[in-house]
Design an enzyme around this catalytic site. Structure first.
Site: not given
Ligand SMILES: [Zn+2]
Length: 147
Positions: A60, A63, A106, A109, A135
């Site tokens: 991510c 984070c 995510c 976060c 996607c």
């Protein structure tokens, strides 16, 4: 069941990385902020990981949580990075505001990643049917090369 320090029961639902809007604005680039926090979408074919197929892990960009392994990445020709599966427990999904797509976020976060599409009947480069296509915006990801 462990009861040791560092156990975080809130991880199940609430994001474990919880910054204010201002803090995110400082931490992220303008583009990352627009996509991760404001659920924008990058133009197709412009993302840095669209045609990127090196072995490694995609984290991510907000984070650092590990989200996708390169082994699940495939060329969907849709203009965005596509993955057939996420790493266990790293991505959560919920119904998009538009009422029909499924948004992916995510888990650590709540950063917006993109959307997941199921049952499209597309095949990967080995001819294997892909059950679902994640996607994902390149701007939501940070690649970490396998050593
Ligand atoms: Zn994150």
């Amino acid at each position: 069941m462990s009861t040791s320090a560092g156990n975080k029961p809130e991880e199940q639902n609430a994001p474990s990385v919880n910054l204010s809007d201002d803090e995110w604005k400082k931490k992220l680039t303008d583009e990352e902020y627009r996509i991760l926090r404001k659920k924008d979408t990058e133009y197709p074919g412009t993302g840095k990981y669209d045609k990127h197929f090196e072995p490694g892990t995609y984290e991510c960009a907000g984070c650092g949580q590990n989200l996708y392994d390169s082994s699940s990445k495939f060329d969907s020709h849709c203009g965005w990075p596509a993955f057939s599966s996420s790493l266990a427990g790293s991505v959560k999904r919920h119904k998009d505001e538009d009422g029909y797509r499924i948004e992916i976020l995510c888990r650590a976060c709540d950063g917006h990643l993109g959307h997941v599409f199921e049952g499209e009947g597309i095949r990967d480069s080995n001819g294997k049917i892909i059950e679902e296509r994640h996607c994902v915006n390149s701007a939501s990801l940070k690649f970490s090369k396998k050593n």
